[in-house]
Every structure is written in structure tokens, then in C-alpha cells.
Design an enzyme around this catalytic site. Structure first.
Site, PDB file in Angstrom:
ATOM      1  CG  HIS A 106      -2.037  -0.992   1.134  1.00 28.20           C
ATOM      2  ND1 HIS A 106      -3.324  -0.632   0.851  1.00 28.20           N
ATOM      3  CD2 HIS A 106      -2.048  -2.342   1.241  1.00 28.20           C
ATOM      4  CE1 HIS A 106      -4.087  -1.708   0.805  1.00 28.20           C
ATOM      5  NE2 HIS A 106      -3.336  -2.762   1.042  1.00 28.20           N
ATOM      6  CG  ASP A 158       0.253   9.365   0.734  1.00 26.99           C
ATOM      7  OD1 ASP A 158       0.163   8.184   1.120  1.00 26.99           O
ATOM      8  OD2 ASP A 158      -0.381  10.308   1.233  1.00 26.99           O
TER       9      ASP A 158
END
Ligand code: GDG
Length: 457
Positions: free
Chosen positions: A156, A364
């Protein structure tokens, strides 16, 4: 249809709570219900001593299995190797990443213990889907116990460039472990390429074709699957009565002032001090915004046992205090910093009440807040999104106002432009972003991953 087994650090929530928690839980629960399956991970509880006891909760065709961690394992595996070594390093913060052999041993020990506990519950035809940086060695542990099921892994967070990864003393062991999976999935193409570059440069691996790499004597599938949100559901939530109520209350408080919103887990990767400074620069360079524009930052605390997370909180309180002291008026507080979390409906309402969404992580994996902000907008009069080029989401949401979060002046300019963006331009950008969010939603992410994992059945 093969049964699905999901392994992730935290399990659930399921049922009604899953909808409230949002995209990922919903997506996984849907898949588990559809084909029946197990969801296995840490209970979130820490006991004094290790216990192999598994707690089992049955929810129709879906079974949740959780185990506690011992204090020692929690310190080494979770707070240690996962959150003080891998998390900063994979976000390019070599300066914050601390390596401790005992933590790495603890990380492997927990992976082995969890694999051992799951083993007797597996069936030969199961599809096993392992999530995130906590469980990189999970498949290699299962393989060493004789498992031959198809296993997929999804990361992720970003996968760093090889030059960054090799600063970790055990980089080879981690990458070797990933070759125990049949499929390794990343959020974006650059993450996938970084992984392949590592394999070629550091292990003498070979690119077989667009999606396959060979190294350590195994060929695996390597692909990018950008995670999405439950777009329609979030848009409906933002238009619901509960969210509207929050929106109206917000407008009352704002007395005609314009709101910029940021929502982030309090984390040093999210670029919050840089964001506050860019907002300060907006007030310095464009004084017409003084008294009229507010930055609301929602930043619920996380990982409070790790010192760097306490530091970032202190830093933010310091900067917002300074900015508010310097510019504030009796009827205007420039930065409203809220350190607790909101319910999902309230959050949707806050997004909708804000003319600008400000999402400026320094790195991110994807960033779901950017996607939620867009989905929550009023289709007749949407707000503008200012988005860091270093969020995975920027590759899909290229109609946002893209910024470099390290460029204070540049972010201030982008804010000024977004605050004044004419409605036709906002509509054009929003339609283009919404189109993408509808096509590439969380169901597509899950279905694409599972189809690639199943391969040719
Ligand atoms: C990791 C990766 C990747 C935040 N505050 C509240 C609240 N939230 C929710 C948001 C959003 C989620 O938390 C945060 O997701 P992000 O994607 O923005 O970031 P991470 O937590 O770092 O997630 C990231 C993600 O995994 C998925 O793969 O995108 O790159 O770092 O959904 O809405 N939710 C509620 N109240 C809050 O105050 N209810």
C-alpha cells in the site's frame, strides 16, 4: 470459485461498520462474502506473553481470525521494524529509518508465528492475498512449511528507488521474500519500475516480459494496481442529510469565510509543516486572503508510541500557534488544527463545505483523501484540489492543481489560483477527475488484483 484468504495487519471492520470505515474494508469484505473466506491478522491487542490462541468470529460466509501480539513482538515487529524502519525508508526518509537486528528478528518471528497459526486452516485451493509492509515475509514462511497455494502481495505504500532501498542492511532478504509470491502488486508504475530496477541491478534478475520478472530462481508477476475508493457511495454520503447538516453548520461558523481543508493521519510523510508554511506564505504574499480564508486541518494522531510522531505533533502545534498569533483577528482564526478524528459522514460534509482540498504529502503510496475530496464535491459547484506530485494519486488525478510540496512559494501560488478559479474551470477539472474515480474505483482494484492472481485457471 476458489476461497479467498486475506492477511493484513489489522482485520475488519465488517458489516455496517465496514461502510462507515470506508473503501478498503468494504472492498475486502465484499470479495470475502462473494467467494467465502478468511480474514486473518492482528487483533490490535497486546498481551504480556506470546500466545498462539486464535480468536474466531463467523459472519456468514466470512470468518475473521485474529491473534494477539506479545509486548516484545509488538515492540520489535510493529513499532520497531514495520514503523521505525520500513515505513520511513519506503517513504524516502533514510534519515528517520532506524535499523536494529533484534527488530528485524522480531518482524520475521511474528511473520513465522502468524503463518504457523494460519497453516492448519488453509485448504489446497485457497487464493491467499497478503497486504502491506507488515507482512513481506509471510509467503516465504508459508512456503517453507510446504504451502503451494497461489499467493499475492499488495504494497500500500511506495516502493523506493534501489539507491534508497540498499541503505537497509537486510534489503536482499526482503526482496528475496517477495519472490515467494506468485504476484506482487504496487500502487503505481514508478513503484513497479523501482522494484524491477532493484531486481535487475542488485540480484542479476531478468525481465521476462511486460509483467514477469525472474530472480532467485523464480518467475513472478509484477503489476501496478492503483487503489480506488467506493466513489458512488462516498458521493452519496456527501450528499446525504447528515453530511449536509455538517456542511450547513460549517458555513454558519465560517460567516462567509472560505475554507481550505486538509485531512491526514498525523504522520511526517504527509507534509503538514510544509503545508502550514505554504498557507502562511499565502497570507504574506496575497494579503487579500487575511480575514477571509481559513485552513482547517484534521489530523488524528497515530502511532503515538513512536517518538517521531510526537515530534511532528509538537512542531505543528508550534507553527499553527505562530501563524494564528501573527495574523489572527478576534473573529478569524487562520489555521484551525483538530487533532481528533471525525465520523465518515461528518468528514464528507467537511470536504464538501471546503472550496479547496489541500493534499500535499512528501511521499504517499496513493492517498485516498484526495480521491474522497473530489467524490464529495457538489457536482454543480465543485471545489478545487491542490495535490502533491509525490502522491500516487497524482498519476490519475492529473486535472488537479499539481504542486511540489517542497516549494512553499509554489504551493502558495497554487492556493491563490485555486481560491480564485472560475467555476467553468473547476467543473472541467472535476468532471475529468470524477470520470477517472468512477472507472478506477475500489472494485476494479480488487477485481484486477484477484484476476491477475488467479491467472489462467
Ligand atoms: C495507506 C497509504 C494509501 C483520516 N482522518 C479521518 C479519517 N481518515 C481516513 C481518510 C482515508 C484514510 O483515513 C487515509 O487514507 P490515505 O490513503 O490518505 O493514507 P494512509 O492512512 O497513510 O494509508 C496510502 C492507503 O494506505 C490505501 O492503500 O492510499 O498511500 O499510506 O480514507 O478518510 N476517517 C475518519 N475520520 C477522520 O478523522 N472517519
Amino acid at each position: 470459485m476458489r476461497r479467498l484468504v486475506v492477511v493484513s495487519n489489522r482485520v475488519g471492520p465488517v458489516r455496517a461498520a465496514a461502510k462507515a470505515a470506508g473503501g478498503l474494508a468494504v472492498a475486502l469484505v465484499d470479495a470475502l462474502r462473494e467467494r467465502g473466506g478468511l480474514w486473518f491478522g492482528w487483533s490490535g491487542k497486546v498481551g504480556e506473553r506470546f500466545s498462539s490462541r486464535i480468536e474466531k468470529v463467523e459472519e456468514g460466509p466470512l470468518t475473521l481470525l485474529t491473534m494477539d501480539l506479545s509486548q516484545e513482538d509488538f515492540d520489535a515487529y510493529y513499532n520497531g521494524f514495520a514503523n521505525q524502519t520500513l515505513w520511513p525508508l519506503f517513504h524516502y526518509r533514510v534519515d528517520l529509518s532506524q535499523f536494529d537486528r533484534a527488530h528485524f528478528e522480531g518482524y520475521n518471528r511474528v511473520n513465522a508465528r502468524f503463518a504457523q497459526a494460519l497453516l492448519p486452516r488453509l485448504e489446497p485451493d485457497d487464493l491467499i492475498w497478503v497486504h502491506d509492509y507488515h507482512f513481506i515475509p509471510f509467503a516465504s514462511q508459508l512456503r517453507s512449511m510446504g504451502c503451494e497455494q497461489r499467493m499475492g502481495y499488495f504494497l500500500h505504500i511506495p516502493f523506493p528507488a534501489p539507491e534508497i532501498l540498499v541503505t537497509l542492511p537486510v534489503h536482499d532478504s526482503l526482496v528475496r521474500a517477495l519472490f515467494s509470491y506468485d504476484l506482487v502488486g504496487f500502487q503505481t508504475e514508478p513503484d513497479r519500475i523501482a522494484f524491477i530496477n532493484y531486481c535487475v541491478q542488485e540480484t542479476g534478475g531478468r525481465i521476462i516480459d511486460d509483467y514477469h520478472v525472474e530472480a532467485f530462481g523464480r518467475t513472478i508477476q509484477v503489476r501496478a494496481f492503483p487503489i480506488g475508493i467506493d466513489t458512488e457511495n462516498f458521493a452519496e454520503l456527501a450528499a446525504s442529510a447528515g453530511a449536509k447538516d455538517r456542511c450547513v453548520r460549517m458555513s454558519d461558523v465560517l460567516h462567509g469565510q472560505i475554507q481550505i481543508i486538509g485531512v491526514d493521519r498525523l504522520d511526517y510523510t504527509k507534509g503538514l509543516p510544509e503545508r502550514f508554511r505554504a498557507f502562511e506564505r499565502l497570507l504574506e504574499n496575497y494579503p487579500e486572503n487575511r480575514g477571509g480564508v481559513t485552513l482547517m486541518q484534521v489530523a488524528p494522531t497515530s502511532r503515538t508510541d513512536v517518538e517521531d510522531y510526537v515530534d511532528i505533533r509538537n512542531e505543528l502545534e508550534g507553527i499553527s500557534g505562530n501563524v494564528n498569533g501573527r495574523f489572527g483577528e478576534f473573529d478569524w482564526t487562520p489555521i484551525r488544527y483538530i487533532g481528533r478524528s471525525f465520523g465518515r459522514k461528518a468528514l464528507a460534509g467537511l470536504y464538501r463545505a471546503s472550496k479547496v482540498g489541500l493534499v500535499t504529502p512528501l511521499r504517499d503510496g496513493m492517498n485516498l483523501v484526495a480521491k474522497e475530496y473530489v467524490a464529495a464535491q457538489d457536482p454543480e459547484n465543485p471545489g478545487a484540489l491542490v495535490l502533491s506530485r509525490f502522491a500516487g494519486a497524482a498519476r490519475q488525478l492529473d486535472s488537479a492543481v499539481i504542486v511540489n510540496p517542497f516549494d512553499t512559494e509554489g504551493v502558495a501560488e497554487a492556493l491563490q489560483r485555486s481560491l480564485r478559479m472560475p467555476r467553468p474551470e473547476r467543473l472541467d477539472r472535476w468532471h475529468s477527475m470524477m470520470g477517472c474515480l468512477r472507472r478506477e474505483n475500489v472494485d476494479k482494484w480488487r477485481n484486477d488484483f484477484l484476476a491477475a492472481l488467479r491467472g489462467r485457471e
